[in-house]
Design an enzyme around this catalytic site. Sequence first.
Site, PDB file in Angstrom:
ATOM      1  CG  ASP A 233      -0.167  -0.049   2.539  1.00 15.85           C
ATOM      2  OD1 ASP A 233       1.076   0.105   2.538  1.00 15.85           O
ATOM      3  OD2 ASP A 233      -0.797  -0.229   3.603  1.00 15.85           O
ATOM      4  CG  ASP A 235       1.581   3.463   4.806  1.00 16.35           C
ATOM      5  OD1 ASP A 235       0.413   3.094   4.583  1.00 16.35           O
ATOM      6  OD2 ASP A 235       2.473   2.692   5.207  1.00 16.35           O
ATOM      7  CG  ASP A 328      -3.066   2.747   5.241  1.00 19.17           C
ATOM      8  OD1 ASP A 328      -4.174   2.468   4.755  1.00 19.17           O
ATOM      9  OD2 ASP A 328      -2.322   1.902   5.764  1.00 19.17           O
TER      10      ASP A 328
END
Length: 404
Positions: A233, A235, A328
């Site tokens: 992912d 961040d 995120d």
Amino acid sequence: MEAGKPVDSEKKHRLMVQQAYPATLDTPESEASSFVAGTVSQYACQRRTTLNNCNKKFTDAFEILAENYEFRENEVPCLAFMRAASVLKCLPFTIVRMGDLEGLPCLGGEIRNVIEEITEEGESSRAKDVLTDERYQSFKLFISVFGVGLKTSEKWYRMGFRILEEVKADKTLKLSRMQKAGFLYYEDLVSGVSKAEADAVSLIVKDAVRTFLPDALVTITGGFRRGKKIGHDVDFLITSPGLRQEEEVLHKVIDLWKKQGLLLYYDLVESTLEQAKLPSRKVDAFDHFQKCFAILKLHQQRVDTRSCDTSKESDKAEVKDWKAIRVDLVVSPFEQYAYALLGWTGSRQFERDLRRYATHERKMMLDNHALYDKTKRIFLKAKSEEEIFAHLGLDYLEPWERNA
């Protein structure tokens, strides 16, 4: 250039990393390894660990064994193998015999047995057995779904599920919103995120945040800040040096992305800073920042350019020209930004050892919000990561040197 062709490198042209490994250029490899061993700290925050891992065959085996212990909630051997992997990752040489381990920390008997087998046989029979273990294989599959942790994996395994198709086929199973999104976009999410995709997402995030907070600092953290080329992912840490407006920015960004059709899923967790007792005594404690766990639609042309032409989408509805990316977003008050940046950069083992070092060696308490000196009974302020390292009496390590 004079030779007109590539020439062999000579020792005199090689740069040595003086701070961490003061071996001379003339030191034979076996001597260098034993000399280095004595300077290797038990704490990852005192070791420079780049992505250049000379001992991958050992650390891969350790990580498989650690993960298996984690799946079985057996914390002590899990941590032991993770620490051992972390130590070997920092070494500037490849272990070829057991003598090379002399003086190295965190390598207990069980770990040495695995190393010995790999040096003699070329592989670990224990790691090989784990990879073929039905429980391990099922857990590995289950946790690859966004929103699925160990407790859910255990539950599914006890229900008799072994593959994801069996989970999806059970109509009685109640999935959370996050898990439904995890299954819906599974193929995209499990394929990972490239550096180019992370850069493209970074532009989308910065554009959205600065629409509402023009002076916002938006920093990519996690593995990409440490120099990784691929991740699970992306961040981001967001803060603003101005007035306390950052609390509202995520709500506004979410609304904007909804209008733009970019938001596939989101879970907004509000800040719990006001009721928090800082800093936390727990080494692996969660922080109290406002966060948004999202899945964004990244159009493929955005990977290369900033333009995103959606006008023709209806013409080619059957052709998927986008990819789902996990993002995120973490919002930090400006005065805690340095601590948040340090905490969210990782790696996990580096952060764990940094907090352990603060507690055991400096009589301090460190988390993603603050550093507290228990002897002086004061909070130590810091405007940068360098200042936090200085407070702890540590040499500063660049983000790319924290791949522990």
